[in-house]
Every structure is written in C-alpha cells, then in structure tokens.
Write a protein that holds these residues in place. Structure first.
Motif, mmCIF file in Angstrom:
data_model
loop_
_atom_site.group_PDB
_atom_site.id
_atom_site.type_symbol
_atom_site.label_atom_id
_atom_site.label_comp_id
_atom_site.label_asym_id
_atom_site.label_seq_id
_atom_site.Cartn_x
_atom_site.Cartn_y
_atom_site.Cartn_z
ATOM 1 N N CYS A 45 0.640 -1.185 0.007
ATOM 2 C CA CYS A 45 -0.162 0.120 -0.052
ATOM 3 C C CYS A 45 0.804 1.219 0.081
ATOM 4 C CB CYS A 45 -0.841 -0.149 1.276
ATOM 5 S SG CYS A 45 -2.050 1.468 1.208
ATOM 6 N N ASP A 47 0.157 3.581 1.753
ATOM 7 C CA ASP A 47 0.434 4.153 3.437
ATOM 8 C C ASP A 47 1.594 4.880 3.748
ATOM 9 O OD1 ASP A 47 -1.850 3.843 5.853
ATOM 10 O OD2 ASP A 47 0.354 4.070 6.408
ATOM 11 N N GLY A 70 -4.015 0.299 -1.121
ATOM 12 C CA GLY A 70 -4.626 -0.937 -0.599
ATOM 13 C C GLY A 70 -3.432 -2.227 -0.600
ATOM 14 N N HIS A 98 -2.089 -4.134 4.894
ATOM 15 C CA HIS A 98 -1.842 -3.739 6.423
ATOM 16 C C HIS A 98 -3.221 -3.204 7.076
ATOM 17 C CE1 HIS A 98 -2.320 0.615 5.833
ATOM 18 N NE2 HIS A 98 -2.248 0.282 4.457
ATOM 19 N N CYS A 101 -5.959 0.121 7.042
ATOM 20 C CA CYS A 101 -5.545 0.888 5.803
ATOM 21 C C CYS A 101 -6.962 1.506 5.455
ATOM 22 C CB CYS A 101 -5.697 -0.296 4.868
ATOM 23 S SG CYS A 101 -5.193 -0.022 3.169
ATOM 24 N N GLY A 102 -6.555 2.713 4.964
ATOM 25 C CA GLY A 102 -7.842 3.881 4.205
ATOM 26 C C GLY A 102 -8.694 2.696 3.596
HETATM 27 ZN ZN LIG Z 1 -3.321 1.005 3.067
#
Ligand SMILES: [Zn+2]
Length: 178
Positions: A45, A47, A70, A98, A101-102
């Motif tokens: 991801c 992130d 993602g 993870h 995660c959004g």
């Molecule tokens: Zn994520």
C-alpha cells in the motif's frame, strides 16, 4: 525592519534533502544493475506509515516495490510484474496489505461518491479474502508463469509485525529470461 520569514516550499525541502543525499551517497554497487538481486517484487500500500525496506529487511537493489492504494493486485501491478519477470528476472512476489488501511471498511460506492469517479478502487472487506483473491488473480495470468512463489501478508502498523496469510508455490517454469 525585519524581513518576513522566508517561505520554504515542499519542493525546496525536497531539493535540499536531495543535495545532501547525493553528496553522501555510497558507491556500494547497489546501482550496478536494474535486476533485483533477490529476484523479488513486493506489492504494498501507499500508506505513509510503511517503510517497506525496513519492515522486510531489504536493501537497495534487492527488490522491486510496487505501491498503490491498498496494496491490491490491479491491472497496473500485473503490467509491471510482467516486466519484472520477463525482463528483470523476478521470480517471487509478496503482496503486503496492512491493518488500519484507508481502503478497509469502505465500499466502492462510498469511494465513488467521495471522488466523483468510478476508478475501480478494490476496497478491502477482509484482508484474508482480499489477499487470497489477489494471489489467485496474479497466478492466473498466463504471462506471469515465470513466477514460482507468491505470498500474501498483513503488516500490523501498530506492532510492526507481519502475519503470513497465504503462500502459493509452483514448479519453476523454463527460465528463458534468466
Ligand atoms: Zn493502506
């Protein structure tokens, strides 16, 4: 009269950091070849909390790292992996999603409403299901037959620990690309 504090833009900060980086860059052979030395690609991801190299103990030059929202196996990831395998020798892929995660717990409809665009976001309901789906999707591509091991992992952003969820291996295909 004092001059106003100078505005430092984000780009200025990046350029300044880069000058220091380039000046201190070790000549350690990591840039010698574009082929990842461990024949590994990591899909994860975007992130901001994931330091992929530190989390997995990787060094510069050892792996391809493909990042998106993602850590999903999208068409773009498949296209990159086709090059990784056929041109640059990659044989093992790790898909690392993870916690927190959004893309977890939202629906494609919500994301379409928020962005005003239908972009195929691949939200994550459940990591185990998403990872199994992504690993199977990857292995189903005939042009990725050179890949002989794929694992799906979840990285816990709080503890820093990784949980392996799924691993699939298959006999090595005839290795034309070396
Ligand atoms: Zn994520």
């Amino acid at each position: 009269m004092t001059s106003p504090p100078q505005q430092v833009s984000e780009l200025d900060r990046l350029l300044e950091a880069n000058a220091a980086y380039a000046a201190a860059r070790p000549d350690d052979g990591a840039t010698a070849s574009p082929r990842p030395r461990r024949r590994l690609a990591v899909v994860t991801c975007m992130d901001a909390r994931i330091d992929v190299f530190a989390v997995l103990g990787l060094k510069l030059g050892e792996a391809h790292v493909l990042r998106n929202a993602g850590g999903r196996v999208t068409e773009d990831v498949l296209r990159s992996l086709a090059l990784s395998t056929h041109v640059l020798g990659v044989r093992t892929v790790v898909v690392m999603q993870h916690t927190k995660c959004g893309l977890t717990g939202v629906t494609d409809q919500e994301l379409r409403n928020r962005t005003g665009a239908d972009l195929g976001f691949l939200p994550i309901d459940d990591h185990e299901a998403a990872l199994r789906e992504d690993v199977d999707h990857l292995l189903a591509q005939p042009y990725l037959s050179l890949i002989n091991a794929v694992s799906g992992l979840v990285f816990d952003v709080e503890s820093g620990r990784i949980s392996p969820i799924v691993t699939r291996e298959r006999p090595a295909a005839p290795d034309q690309a070396g």
